[in-house]
Each structure stands twice: as structure tokens, then as C-alpha cells.
Design a protein around this motif. Structure first.
Motif, PDB file in Angstrom:
ATOM      1  N   ARG B 328      -1.819  25.153   2.898  1.00  0.00           N
ATOM      2  CA  ARG B 328      -2.683  24.502   3.810  1.00  0.00           C
ATOM      3  C   ARG B 328      -3.885  23.747   2.904  1.00  0.00           C
ATOM      4  NH1 ARG B 328      -5.280  27.812   8.379  1.00  0.00           N
ATOM      5  NH2 ARG B 328      -6.628  25.963   8.375  1.00  0.00           N
ATOM      6  N   LEU B 329      -4.199  24.835   1.817  1.00  0.00           N
ATOM      7  CA  LEU B 329      -5.269  24.027   1.067  1.00  0.00           C
ATOM      8  C   LEU B 329      -4.793  22.849   0.494  1.00  0.00           C
ATOM      9  CD1 LEU B 329      -7.949  24.528  -0.573  1.00  0.00           C
ATOM     10  CD2 LEU B 329      -6.889  25.817  -2.189  1.00  0.00           C
ATOM     11  N   ASP B 330      -3.576  23.205  -0.156  1.00  0.00           N
ATOM     12  CA  ASP B 330      -2.965  21.863  -0.773  1.00  0.00           C
ATOM     13  C   ASP B 330      -2.870  20.743   0.112  1.00  0.00           C
ATOM     14  OD1 ASP B 330      -2.348  23.433  -3.247  1.00  0.00           O
ATOM     15  OD2 ASP B 330      -0.193  23.898  -2.863  1.00  0.00           O
ATOM     16  N   GLN B 331      -2.423  21.023   1.191  1.00  0.00           N
ATOM     17  CA  GLN B 331      -2.368  19.768   2.050  1.00  0.00           C
ATOM     18  C   GLN B 331      -3.467  19.058   2.229  1.00  0.00           C
ATOM     19  OE1 GLN B 331      -0.268  21.164   5.592  1.00  0.00           O
ATOM     20  NE2 GLN B 331       1.694  20.829   4.884  1.00  0.00           N
ATOM     21  N   ALA B 332      -4.576  20.077   2.347  1.00  0.00           N
ATOM     22  CA  ALA B 332      -5.981  19.342   2.817  1.00  0.00           C
ATOM     23  C   ALA B 332      -6.303  18.767   1.508  1.00  0.00           C
ATOM     24  CB  ALA B 332      -6.800  20.616   3.073  1.00  0.00           C
ATOM     25  N   SER B 333      -6.281  19.433   0.247  1.00  0.00           N
ATOM     26  CA  SER B 333      -6.977  18.622  -0.917  1.00  0.00           C
ATOM     27  C   SER B 333      -6.304  17.581  -1.193  1.00  0.00           C
ATOM     28  CB  SER B 333      -6.969  19.831  -1.981  1.00  0.00           C
ATOM     29  OG  SER B 333      -5.725  20.163  -2.069  1.00  0.00           O
ATOM     30  N   ASP B 334      -4.901  17.509  -0.791  1.00  0.00           N
ATOM     31  CA  ASP B 334      -4.220  16.204  -0.814  1.00  0.00           C
ATOM     32  C   ASP B 334      -4.640  15.225  -0.147  1.00  0.00           C
ATOM     33  OD1 ASP B 334      -2.161  15.599  -2.751  1.00  0.00           O
ATOM     34  OD2 ASP B 334      -0.758  15.391  -0.936  1.00  0.00           O
ATOM     35  N   GLY B 335      -5.015  15.593   1.119  1.00  0.00           N
ATOM     36  CA  GLY B 335      -5.296  14.374   2.060  1.00  0.00           C
ATOM     37  C   GLY B 335      -6.941  13.989   1.755  1.00  0.00           C
ATOM     38  N   LEU B 336      -7.748  14.830   1.251  1.00  0.00           N
ATOM     39  CA  LEU B 336      -8.812  14.692   1.355  1.00  0.00           C
ATOM     40  C   LEU B 336      -9.707  13.172   0.541  1.00  0.00           C
ATOM     41  CD1 LEU B 336     -11.774  15.928   1.817  1.00  0.00           C
ATOM     42  CD2 LEU B 336     -11.943  17.111  -0.316  1.00  0.00           C
ATOM     43  N   LEU B 340     -11.145  10.035   2.861  1.00  0.00           N
ATOM     44  CA  LEU B 340     -12.351   9.513   2.424  1.00  0.00           C
ATOM     45  C   LEU B 340     -12.175   7.997   2.513  1.00  0.00           C
ATOM     46  CD1 LEU B 340     -15.302  10.059   1.986  1.00  0.00           C
ATOM     47  CD2 LEU B 340     -14.719  10.233  -0.444  1.00  0.00           C
ATOM     48  N   THR B 341     -11.091   7.526   1.600  1.00  0.00           N
ATOM     49  CA  THR B 341     -11.252   6.012   1.479  1.00  0.00           C
ATOM     50  C   THR B 341     -10.648   5.319   3.008  1.00  0.00           C
ATOM     51  OG1 THR B 341      -8.964   6.630   0.418  1.00  0.00           O
ATOM     52  CG2 THR B 341     -10.389   5.339  -0.836  1.00  0.00           C
ATOM     53  N   SER B 342      -9.860   5.919   3.587  1.00  0.00           N
ATOM     54  CA  SER B 342      -9.489   5.351   4.666  1.00  0.00           C
ATOM     55  C   SER B 342     -10.718   5.311   5.892  1.00  0.00           C
ATOM     56  CB  SER B 342      -8.413   6.062   5.472  1.00  0.00           C
ATOM     57  OG  SER B 342      -8.829   7.130   6.359  1.00  0.00           O
ATOM     58  N   VAL B 343     -11.606   6.305   5.687  1.00  0.00           N
ATOM     59  CA  VAL B 343     -12.677   6.120   6.404  1.00  0.00           C
ATOM     60  C   VAL B 343     -13.692   4.982   6.105  1.00  0.00           C
ATOM     61  CG1 VAL B 343     -14.944   7.457   7.083  1.00  0.00           C
ATOM     62  CG2 VAL B 343     -12.787   8.523   7.066  1.00  0.00           C
ATOM     63  N   VAL B 344     -13.614   4.897   4.791  1.00  0.00           N
ATOM     64  CA  VAL B 344     -14.595   3.911   4.406  1.00  0.00           C
ATOM     65  C   VAL B 344     -14.001   2.518   4.563  1.00  0.00           C
ATOM     66  CG1 VAL B 344     -15.400   2.630   2.298  1.00  0.00           C
ATOM     67  CG2 VAL B 344     -15.487   5.242   2.399  1.00  0.00           C
ATOM     68  N   GLN B 345     -12.609   2.714   4.616  1.00  0.00           N
ATOM     69  CA  GLN B 345     -12.087   1.118   4.851  1.00  0.00           C
ATOM     70  C   GLN B 345     -12.131   0.995   6.312  1.00  0.00           C
ATOM     71  OE1 GLN B 345     -10.127  -0.136   2.411  1.00  0.00           O
ATOM     72  NE2 GLN B 345     -10.185  -1.967   3.653  1.00  0.00           N
ATOM     73  N   ARG B 346     -11.815   1.803   7.150  1.00  0.00           N
ATOM     74  CA  ARG B 346     -12.146   1.441   8.681  1.00  0.00           C
ATOM     75  C   ARG B 346     -13.584   0.979   8.886  1.00  0.00           C
ATOM     76  NH1 ARG B 346      -9.305   5.961  10.509  1.00  0.00           N
ATOM     77  NH2 ARG B 346     -11.407   6.993  10.817  1.00  0.00           N
TER      78      ARG B 346
END
Lengths: 82, 510
Positions: B328-336, B340-346
């Protein structure tokens, strides 16, 4: 476990017997903590030995008391009552 | 003879005695004549002097015999005299010279008969019971396995043999025998002393103190067993600190000591059985307990081992504990970072969308648009529609006026025709036509006079003919005749709007 913990050697046969019975009961019920159960077993074994010793010392020794003229005991002499 | 005595004379040959001589003579005579005798009677007052001598009376219903037992003799009595006791005393008659009194020196006292003995026993029992010596709470428990057993009995005889034999069978123990006489006058004091003696011994001393006492005697008559009914024996047994079993006589014989002892055994053999348990049984019990102990202890360990095994099997491996969280940690840290960029983009898109619209030209366009609309609307705002509307209304009014006129004309025409028709009708139906045929109408004023009497009473009469009226009498007022000739004109005035509706109205001069 016996809170009194009288030394086994000082116990009468009856006391030793009663406590041995209690120890066996407790162990058989299995609700004794492991440490305690070991201690209890050791005490039980000592009690059993005490009982057996007592039973082994079943010596027969019959003596009659000798009395002086005023009826005071002075000693013993073997009695052969046949 | 009496003459001789009555007539004393000096020198008579009758011997003279001194008082001491005669009392000595009497004493000698008493002792030699009676020798050793037995006397039966009831014991009266008993007095024990400080010197230890015993003075008492033995009496029957008529006489009293003074008795003495010297200190040295008291121990030899099998029954100590008590007041009221029926006894047979054995001894010698003697005299106490100093007072010329005779008495009996008693060496032995025996209770007279069984009934008396039982009565005595009953009396003692009551007394001791009243003192509470029989109370159950006084009884001490017997030791389960005594180390040393003290036996108070005769060292020779069947009783001690039976006891030792039974002890040997059950559980051989150390036995101390305190030899006593079990019957006769020595019995009670010896037994009492033996019980006290055992109690005086110190534990572990040269003579070890027993932890159980058996007082035993075989069966016999009540007299034989009497020693065990003595108060001294009962009191010694009651006072004993060492638990005491009494086994006196057979089962049916109950002696005083049985009431105060801690246990009563019916026979000496039974006393041995009460004293010790069976050794072999105990050995077996001990073996059994040992086995149970070992088994239980082993089982305790075994059960815990089993439980430990079970639990440790149920315990998951440490790696597996971490696997899922790590993933889960891996997944989360991967997506982190991506998140962030997608939020900024949006947000940026939203911003540009919003800011794109926000320009002066937009506002201007908006203003321009509104202005156009205003112009458009204001251009449409003219009087022509109202004028047209007014024109239309005017024409309509004119039309309606024409129609009204036409209708009115038609109406008037129709009514005129109706009126003339009605007039003609009226002419036809009118009495006037009758007048033309020669009839006349007579009136008095306004009233029509139809009878002669009426005409006589009336004032001036008027006669109407077809060509006019003629006043009789006054023959004046042709004008009034004219007015009366026309009663109808009252409803003459007619309004135009009503004309079409009211056909009932009679046309008049119109």
C-alpha cells in the motif's frame, strides 16, 4: 498452593496427607500457573515422601512403664504380652 | 442381792475399779468378743479430719454406729463412704477410752448391693454432667496416626494382647503400657494416676509422651468394673490433654469414664481400630496420590506445550504482517507526485477557463448587446399602433351607430304597425261601435250609471252618443265630456328601449 507452607518434615502424617490431596486436586484441575504447578509438584512429591516415610516407619515397640513404690514412673522395660 | 448392794458395808469383797481400769476392761471385752465384723447400714455424716483420718457414722433406722478409718487405711478402701450410701463396712469394734465411747475401726467399705451401686453411679453421673464434663464440645479429635499410644491396663491378660495384636495388623506403633490394677480397691487410684502420669510426660523425653491414651479393661461384673466408675478416674480422664479412648468391659457395660472420654470403644480391639488407620490402605493411597501427582504435573506441562504449539501455528510470519502495508505504501508513494501534478493541472485549467472569460471586450460586447436591444425596443416604441387602434374603434363606433339607428327604425316601424293594428282592433271592440248602433252610455261624473235608481240619486247625468256627449241638467262642460271620453291616455308616455319588450301597453295617440 498452600499459603501456610509448613516445612514438610514438621508436618504430621495427617497434615501431609491432607495437603498432598489438595496439591493433587489442584494440579488435576489444571488451573495452576505453570511456575506454580512445578513448585506444587515438588511440594507434592516431598509430601508423598513424607507420608511414605511415615508409613514405612511402622515399627512396633512395646514397653511397659516401671514404677517406683510411690507410683512414679522410673523407666521402661520390654513387655512381652504374647 | 439388791439388799446387799443397798446395804453397803465396809470390807465387802466386790472389786473396785478406777474409771480407766473399767474403760480399759470394756475396750478389751469389746475387741475380744466381737473380733472382725461386718456391719451393714447407711452412711451418715462424714467428716474428714485435717490429719487425714476419716470419721463417719453408719446408721439404720434406730441406731448410729460411729466409725473411723485412719489415714493409712483410707487408700485401701474400695469405696470412699459418702453420705446416704448403703454400705457394708468391715473392721473391728473398739472403744475410745477417754470418753467411754465405742466405735468401729473400718478397713473396708463395700457398697451394699447392685441397686445401691447403680444409684451411686447415677448420682455421680448427674453431678459430672452438671459440671459439663460430658459436653460434646469438650471432646478432642483423635490423631489420625498417633506416633505413640499409651495404654492404661493390666500388663498381663487378654486385653493388652488383643490391643497389640490389632495394632500390629493395622499399623504397628510404639506402645507404652502403664500397668494398673483393673479391679479392686487399687484400681481407681492407679488408673487416675496413670492418666495423669501420661499427661505429665514431656514430648520427646526419655519416656516419650503418647499422643493417644487407651484406657482398657475386659468385661466383668459391675463390682469388678467399679474402679472405672470412680469420680477420681472420670475427672482424670476429663482433665487429660491427650485424647483418650475408653474401652472398659463389653459393649453393654457403660462406666463413668465412657462419658468423659473423647471416644468410647465397645471393646479393647475396637479401641485399637479407632486408634490407627490401616497401613496398607494408606500405602496404596499414597502410591495413588503419587501417580496422580506425576500425571497431573506432566499433563500440565503437556497441555501448555500443546497450547503453545497451537498458538504458534496460528501466529502469522512477521514478513507477511508487513507485506500488505508495504504494498500500500508503494502504491501511495507512487501515486503521490502524479496526484500532485494532476491537481495543479486541474486547477490551472479551471483558472484559465475562468480568466479567459474575464476580458474588457467581453464586458463591452455585453454592453453593446444590451444597447442594441435597447435601440431595437425603442425603435418599436411609436404611436401608430395606438392611432390604428383608435381608427379601428372609431369605425366600429360608426358601424354600431348605424346598426343602432337601423334597428331603432325597424323597431319603431314595427311598433307603429302594431299600434295601428291595435287601434283598429280597439275600434272594433269598443263600445263606441255599439253607440253607432243606437245605444248610449249614461254617466254621473266619472261613474257609469246603469240603473234608474242610481240615476235618480246621482247628480247631473251625461249621455254619450255615437256622435258626442250630451249633459242633462247642467248641460255644461263639454270639455269635461271630452276628457272623460278618453280614460286611456294615462299610459301614454313610452320610452324607446322598452318598446320591444312591452307589448301589453295600449297604443295611444302615437
Amino acid at each position: 498452593m498452600s499459603e501456610t507452607q509448613t516445612p514438610v518434615e514438621e508436618m504430621s502424617f495427617e497434615q501431609a496427607m491432607a495437603e498432598l490431596e489438595r496439591a493433587v486436586d489442584q494440579l488435576e484441575r489444571g488451573d495452576v500457573a505453570l511456575d506454580d504447578s512445578i513448585a506444587l509438584y515438588e511440594r507434592g512429591a516431598a509430601l508423598k515422601k513424607r507420608c511414605e516415610d511415615e508409613l514405612k516407619r511402622a515399627e512396633e515397640k512395646v514397653a511397659a512403664i516401671t514404677l517406683d513404690a510411690s507410683g512414679t514412673p522410673t523407666g521402661t522395660q520390654p513387655l512381652d504380652a504374647g | 442381792m439388791s439388799d446387799l448392794i443397798d446395804d453397803p458395808a465396809p470390807g465387802q469383797n466386790a472389786p473396785e475399779f478406777t474409771v480407766s481400769e473399767i474403760s480399759g476392761e470394756v475396750k478389751r471385752t469389746l475387741e475380744s468378743t466381737f473380733g472382725r465384723i461386718r456391719v451393714r447400714g447407711e452412711v451418715g455424716r462424714v467428716f474428714k479430719a485435717r490429719s487425714g483420718h476419716l470419721y463417719y457414722d453408719v446408721k439404720d433406722d434406730r441406731s448410729v454406729l460411729a466409725c473411723t478409718t485412719w489415714k493409712g487405711q483410707v487408700a485401701g478402701l474400695s469405696v470412699v463412704p459418702e453420705e446416704g450410701l448403703e454400705v457394708v463396712v468391715t473392721g473391728r469394734l473398739t472403744a475410745f477410752g477417754a470418753q467411754s465411747k465405742y466405735n468401729m475401726n473400718v478397713e473396708e467399705v463395700a457398697v451394699a448391693g447392685q441397686g445401691a451401686l447403680m444409684a451411686l453411679l447415677e448420682k455421680r453421673k448427674k453431678q459430672l454432667e452438671a459440671e459439663g464434663l460430658f459436653a460434646p464440645e469438650r471432646k478432642k479429635p483423635l490423631p489420625y496416626l498417633p506416633q505413640i499410644i499409651g495404654v492404661v491396663t493390666s500388663p498381663s491378660g487378654a486385653v493388652i494382647r488383643d490391643i497389640l495384636h490389632r495394632l500390629r495388623d493395622r499399623f504397628p506403633r510404639k506402645v507404652l503400657v502403664w500397668p494398673v490394677a483393673v479391679q479392686g480397691s487399687n484400681c481407681a487410684p492407679e488408673v487416675a494416676r496413670a492418666i495423669e502420669g501420661f499427661n505429665r510426660l514431656t514430648p520427646g523425653g526419655a519416656l516419650p509422651r503418647p499422643d493417644l491414651i487407651i484406657v482398657a479393661r475386659g468385661g466383668g461384673s459391675i463390682e469388678d468394673l467399679w474402679g472405672f466408675n470412680e469420680e477420681s478416674v472420670a475427672r482424670a480422664a476429663a482433665a487429660s490433654d491427650i485424647p483418650l479412648i475408653s474401652a472398659v468391659g463389653h459393649e453393654t457395660d457403660t462406666t463413668l469414664i465412657d462419658f468423659v472420654s473423647d471416644r468410647r470403644a465397645p471393646t479393647p480391639t475396637a479401641a485399637a481400630e479407632l486408634a490407627v488407620p490401616v497401613r496398607l490402605d494408606l500405602l496404596a493411597w499414597s502410591e495413588n496420590q503419587g501417580a496422580r501427582l506425576a500425571r497431573a504435573a506432566g499433563q500440565a506441562v503437556q497441555q501448555r506445550r500443546q497450547r503453545l504449539n497451537d498458538l504458534s501455528r496460528a501466529l502469522p510470519r512477521p514478513e507477511t504482517l508487513l507485506e500488505t502495508p508495504r504494498q500500500r505504501l508503494d502504491q501511495a508513494s507512487d501515486g503521490l507526485p502524479r496526484a500532485l501534478t494532476s491537481v495543479v493541472q486541474r486547477r490551472r485549467v479551471q483558472l484559465s477557463e475562468a480568466s479567459a472569460a474575464l476580458r474588457p471586450s467581453t464586458l463591452r460586447q455585453l454592453v453593446e448587446g444590451r444597447k442594441d436591444r435597447l435601440r431595437n425596443l425603442s425603435s418599436r416604441l411609436t404611436l401608430r399602433p395606438i392611432q390604428q387602434d383608435m381608427q379601428r374603434q372609431k369605425e366600429r363606433i360608426a358601424q354600431l351607430g348605424q346598426r343602432l339607428d337601423a334597428v331603432q327604425r325597424q323597431r319603431l316601424e314595427r311598433q307603429r304597425q302594431q299600434l295601428s293594428a291595435a287601434g283598429r282592433q280597439l275600434e272594433i271592440l269598443s263600445y263606441k261601435a255599439t253607440l253607432a248602433r243606437g245605444y248610449a252610455v249614461v254617466r254621473a261624473g266619472d261613474m257609469v250609471v246603469t240603473t234608474r235608481s242610481a240615476a235618480q240619486q246621482a247628480g247631473p247625468l251625461q249621455i254619450e252618443f255615437s256622435d258626442g256627449r250630451l249633459d242633462l241638467g247642467a248641460a255644461l262642460a263639454p270639455a269635461a265630456a271630452m276628457g272623460a271620453a278618453d280614460p286611456k291616455p294615462k299610459s301614454k308616455p313610452r320610452t324607446k328601449p322598452k318598446t320591444g319588450l312591452d307589448e301589453g301597453g295600449q297604443g295611444s295617440l302615437f
